[in-house]
Design a protein around this motif. Sequence first.
Motif, PDB file in Angstrom:
ATOM      1  N   ALA A  79      -4.730   3.722   1.770  1.00 48.07           N
ATOM      2  CA  ALA A  79      -3.581   4.502   1.304  1.00 48.07           C
ATOM      3  C   ALA A  79      -3.418   4.427  -0.202  1.00 48.07           C
ATOM      4  O   ALA A  79      -3.075   5.427  -0.852  1.00 48.07           O
ATOM      5  CB  ALA A  79      -2.314   4.023   2.002  1.00 48.07           C
ATOM      6  N   GLU A  80      -3.647   3.263  -0.787  1.00 45.08           N
ATOM      7  CA  GLU A  80      -3.485   3.114  -2.226  1.00 45.08           C
ATOM      8  C   GLU A  80      -4.480   3.989  -2.978  1.00 45.08           C
ATOM      9  O   GLU A  80      -4.146   4.647  -3.969  1.00 45.08           O
ATOM     10  CB  GLU A  80      -3.676   1.651  -2.615  1.00 45.08           C
ATOM     11  CG  GLU A  80      -3.153   1.309  -3.998  1.00 45.08           C
ATOM     12  CD  GLU A  80      -1.654   1.520  -4.137  1.00 45.08           C
ATOM     13  OE1 GLU A  80      -1.246   2.082  -5.167  1.00 45.08           O
ATOM     14  OE2 GLU A  80      -0.905   1.136  -3.222  1.00 45.08           O
ATOM     15  N   GLY A  81      -5.736   4.012  -2.503  1.00 45.08           N
ATOM     16  CA  GLY A  81      -6.752   4.828  -3.152  1.00 45.08           C
ATOM     17  C   GLY A  81      -6.470   6.314  -3.027  1.00 45.08           C
ATOM     18  O   GLY A  81      -6.671   7.082  -3.972  1.00 45.08           O
ATOM     19  N   ALA A  82      -5.986   6.728  -1.846  1.00 45.07           N
ATOM     20  CA  ALA A  82      -5.662   8.137  -1.651  1.00 45.07           C
ATOM     21  C   ALA A  82      -4.481   8.553  -2.525  1.00 45.07           C
ATOM     22  O   ALA A  82      -4.478   9.641  -3.120  1.00 45.07           O
ATOM     23  CB  ALA A  82      -5.350   8.399  -0.177  1.00 45.07           C
ATOM     24  N   ALA A  83      -3.476   7.695  -2.621  1.00 45.92           N
ATOM     25  CA  ALA A  83      -2.324   7.999  -3.473  1.00 45.92           C
ATOM     26  C   ALA A  83      -2.744   8.089  -4.935  1.00 45.92           C
ATOM     27  O   ALA A  83      -2.288   8.978  -5.676  1.00 45.92           O
ATOM     28  CB  ALA A  83      -1.236   6.947  -3.286  1.00 45.92           C
ATOM     29  N   GLN A  84      -3.616   7.189  -5.370  1.00 37.48           N
ATOM     30  CA  GLN A  84      -4.081   7.229  -6.757  1.00 37.48           C
ATOM     31  C   GLN A  84      -4.858   8.504  -7.026  1.00 37.48           C
ATOM     32  O   GLN A  84      -4.738   9.099  -8.109  1.00 37.48           O
ATOM     33  CB  GLN A  84      -4.958   6.008  -7.058  1.00 37.48           C
ATOM     34  CG  GLN A  84      -5.376   5.903  -8.525  1.00 37.48           C
ATOM     35  CD  GLN A  84      -4.192   5.818  -9.459  1.00 37.48           C
ATOM     36  OE1 GLN A  84      -3.313   4.970  -9.288  1.00 37.48           O
ATOM     37  NE2 GLN A  84      -4.124   6.704 -10.462  1.00 37.48           N
ATOM     38  N   ALA A  85      -5.654   8.944  -6.050  1.00 43.13           N
ATOM     39  CA  ALA A  85      -6.398  10.199  -6.217  1.00 43.13           C
ATOM     40  C   ALA A  85      -5.435  11.369  -6.402  1.00 43.13           C
ATOM     41  O   ALA A  85      -5.676  12.267  -7.222  1.00 43.13           O
ATOM     42  CB  ALA A  85      -7.299  10.436  -5.009  1.00 43.13           C
ATOM     43  N   ALA A  86      -4.330  11.372  -5.652  1.00 45.11           N
ATOM     44  CA  ALA A  86      -3.328  12.428  -5.808  1.00 45.11           C
ATOM     45  C   ALA A  86      -2.700  12.383  -7.192  1.00 45.11           C
ATOM     46  O   ALA A  86      -2.509  13.432  -7.842  1.00 45.11           O
ATOM     47  CB  ALA A  86      -2.251  12.285  -4.728  1.00 45.11           C
ATOM     48  N   ARG A 102       3.906   6.389  -0.387  1.00 43.52           N
ATOM     49  CA  ARG A 102       3.647   5.949  -1.763  1.00 43.52           C
ATOM     50  C   ARG A 102       3.917   7.055  -2.765  1.00 43.52           C
ATOM     51  O   ARG A 102       4.180   6.784  -3.942  1.00 43.52           O
ATOM     52  CB  ARG A 102       2.202   5.461  -1.887  1.00 43.52           C
ATOM     53  CG  ARG A 102       1.955   4.084  -1.279  1.00 43.52           C
ATOM     54  CD  ARG A 102       0.467   3.781  -1.143  1.00 43.52           C
ATOM     55  NE  ARG A 102       0.228   2.381  -0.818  1.00 43.52           N
ATOM     56  CZ  ARG A 102       0.374   1.867   0.396  1.00 43.52           C
ATOM     57  NH1 ARG A 102       0.748   2.657   1.402  1.00 43.52           N
ATOM     58  NH2 ARG A 102       0.119   0.581   0.609  1.00 43.52           N
ATOM     59  N   LEU A 103       3.842   8.303  -2.323  1.00 41.84           N
ATOM     60  CA  LEU A 103       3.987   9.442  -3.238  1.00 41.84           C
ATOM     61  C   LEU A 103       5.370  10.080  -3.185  1.00 41.84           C
ATOM     62  O   LEU A 103       5.651  11.003  -3.947  1.00 41.84           O
ATOM     63  CB  LEU A 103       2.932  10.510  -2.901  1.00 41.84           C
ATOM     64  CG  LEU A 103       1.468  10.115  -3.118  1.00 41.84           C
ATOM     65  CD1 LEU A 103       0.536  11.129  -2.482  1.00 41.84           C
ATOM     66  CD2 LEU A 103       1.168   9.989  -4.605  1.00 41.84           C
ATOM     67  N   ALA A 153      -3.519  19.818 -11.318  1.00 43.50           N
ATOM     68  CA  ALA A 153      -3.313  20.429 -10.007  1.00 43.50           C
ATOM     69  C   ALA A 153      -1.827  20.724  -9.802  1.00 43.50           C
ATOM     70  O   ALA A 153      -0.978  19.877 -10.058  1.00 43.50           O
ATOM     71  CB  ALA A 153      -3.818  19.503  -8.899  1.00 43.50           C
ATOM     72  N   ALA A 154      -1.526  21.939  -9.336  1.00 44.03           N
ATOM     73  CA  ALA A 154      -0.131  22.296  -9.070  1.00 44.03           C
ATOM     74  C   ALA A 154       0.378  21.614  -7.813  1.00 44.03           C
ATOM     75  O   ALA A 154       1.579  21.362  -7.684  1.00 44.03           O
ATOM     76  CB  ALA A 154      -0.003  23.811  -8.926  1.00 44.03           C
ATOM     77  N   LEU A 155      -0.510  21.307  -6.892  1.00 45.45           N
ATOM     78  CA  LEU A 155      -0.155  20.590  -5.673  1.00 45.45           C
ATOM     79  C   LEU A 155      -1.390  19.897  -5.127  1.00 45.45           C
ATOM     80  O   LEU A 155      -2.521  20.190  -5.543  1.00 45.45           O
ATOM     81  CB  LEU A 155       0.452  21.514  -4.618  1.00 45.45           C
ATOM     82  CG  LEU A 155      -0.451  22.541  -3.931  1.00 45.45           C
ATOM     83  CD1 LEU A 155       0.223  23.026  -2.636  1.00 45.45           C
ATOM     84  CD2 LEU A 155      -0.713  23.736  -4.823  1.00 45.45           C
ATOM     85  N   VAL A 156      -1.169  18.975  -4.216  1.00 39.27           N
ATOM     86  CA  VAL A 156      -2.254  18.192  -3.629  1.00 39.27           C
ATOM     87  C   VAL A 156      -2.151  18.303  -2.118  1.00 39.27           C
ATOM     88  O   VAL A 156      -1.073  18.145  -1.539  1.00 39.27           O
ATOM     89  CB  VAL A 156      -2.194  16.715  -4.062  1.00 39.27           C
ATOM     90  CG1 VAL A 156      -3.278  15.895  -3.344  1.00 39.27           C
ATOM     91  CG2 VAL A 156      -2.350  16.595  -5.573  1.00 39.27           C
ATOM     92  N   ASP A 157      -3.280  18.583  -1.476  1.00 40.02           N
ATOM     93  CA  ASP A 157      -3.362  18.783  -0.033  1.00 40.02           C
ATOM     94  C   ASP A 157      -3.941  17.525   0.609  1.00 40.02           C
ATOM     95  O   ASP A 157      -5.090  17.161   0.362  1.00 40.02           O
ATOM     96  CB  ASP A 157      -4.257  19.990   0.258  1.00 40.02           C
ATOM     97  CG  ASP A 157      -4.163  20.475   1.691  1.00 40.02           C
ATOM     98  OD1 ASP A 157      -3.058  20.438   2.252  1.00 40.02           O
ATOM     99  OD2 ASP A 157      -5.198  20.922   2.235  1.00 40.02           O
TER     100      ASP A 157
END
Length: 355
Positions: free
Chosen positions: A110-117, A157-158, A125-129
């Motif tokens: 989860a931490e890595g995915a949140a950081q990628a966002a 996290r986001l 990016a206007a939004l993240v999917d």
Amino acid sequence: MSDIYLRPTGFVDAPFGFDGQVARLAGGMVWFSAVEMLSRDRPARLVPVADMPPLLKEDAALAVCWRRLTEARPALELGPRTLRFDQPQVMGIVNATPDSFSDGGRHGDAEGAAQAAFDMAAAGAALVDLGGESTRPGAETLWEDDEIARVAPVLERLRESGILMSIDTRKSAVMRAALARGARIVNDVSGLTHDGESLRTVADAGAPVVIMHNVGDPKTMQDAPRYDHVLLDVYDWLEGRIAAAVAGGIDPARIIADPGIGFGKTVRHNLELLNGLSLFHGLGVPVLLGASRKGFIGALSGEAGADARLGGSLAAVQTGLAQGVQLFRVHDVPETVQAVRVWRGLRDAALSPAH
């Protein structure tokens, strides 16, 4: 209902000096000087914009299609964020999965995915999917609780980040869990057909939704897909799903259409859809293009792997930009944002002549 479809073409850099000869596409930054009239049982013909008024007076259904082609798409007001469609926008992809075709396993926690966002938003990016289930060709369906377990901690996290998030899912339970944790948009690759509760879930939440064309499910969708006329078949399917969504209580101003590049299509089908993207503005909603790193790019470039398809992905984006596509779903956010900004600079220069 008219049996004629209108595909804008004959694009020009700017409308100056062409009064009555060009029309603005979907209220955006692209103007067209002709339409290709398509039909299932008659040869296509090219009609200049200047010759359209009498035809529109004679055919009410054609006039509706013309209005849809040319009217501006309203912005989406989503809490503190506004998603505009009068200029192209980039949607970044974050897959919290071990098995997605391109970035599976890259954001395994989860931490890595949140950081990628965060990184994608910082890059423009206007939004993240965010997705928790792989829908690559051949993929098995994931149990909804496992999918929620992948995406929920990322969204938590986001939640206070200010990043506009969409949830990429086919399942109503995942939609509800994601929307409760701050996701604002639902992106359903099944076009709200996989789960009998998904349409009502979106309608009750008042959330915008991306309706994507697909055939079958990920496990079977590439088993010799066939169409009578891929452009018109995909258009008709999307039009039907949009009508069903509206009948089910979804605000038409909160619907986005995606022709589904790579989902139940051969290489030839994908190329025909890309060449004909401007047709889909006739649906009257913003158009999303998701061609990033798709298999057809590898097929056209010596079977290049998914991580070696940036050039082809940008070529697909350029094709979409030239045809007025409003939203691009991509893995390579910084490079795509740069490409869009250069395109935007070119358009701004054309629309602000020095003399």
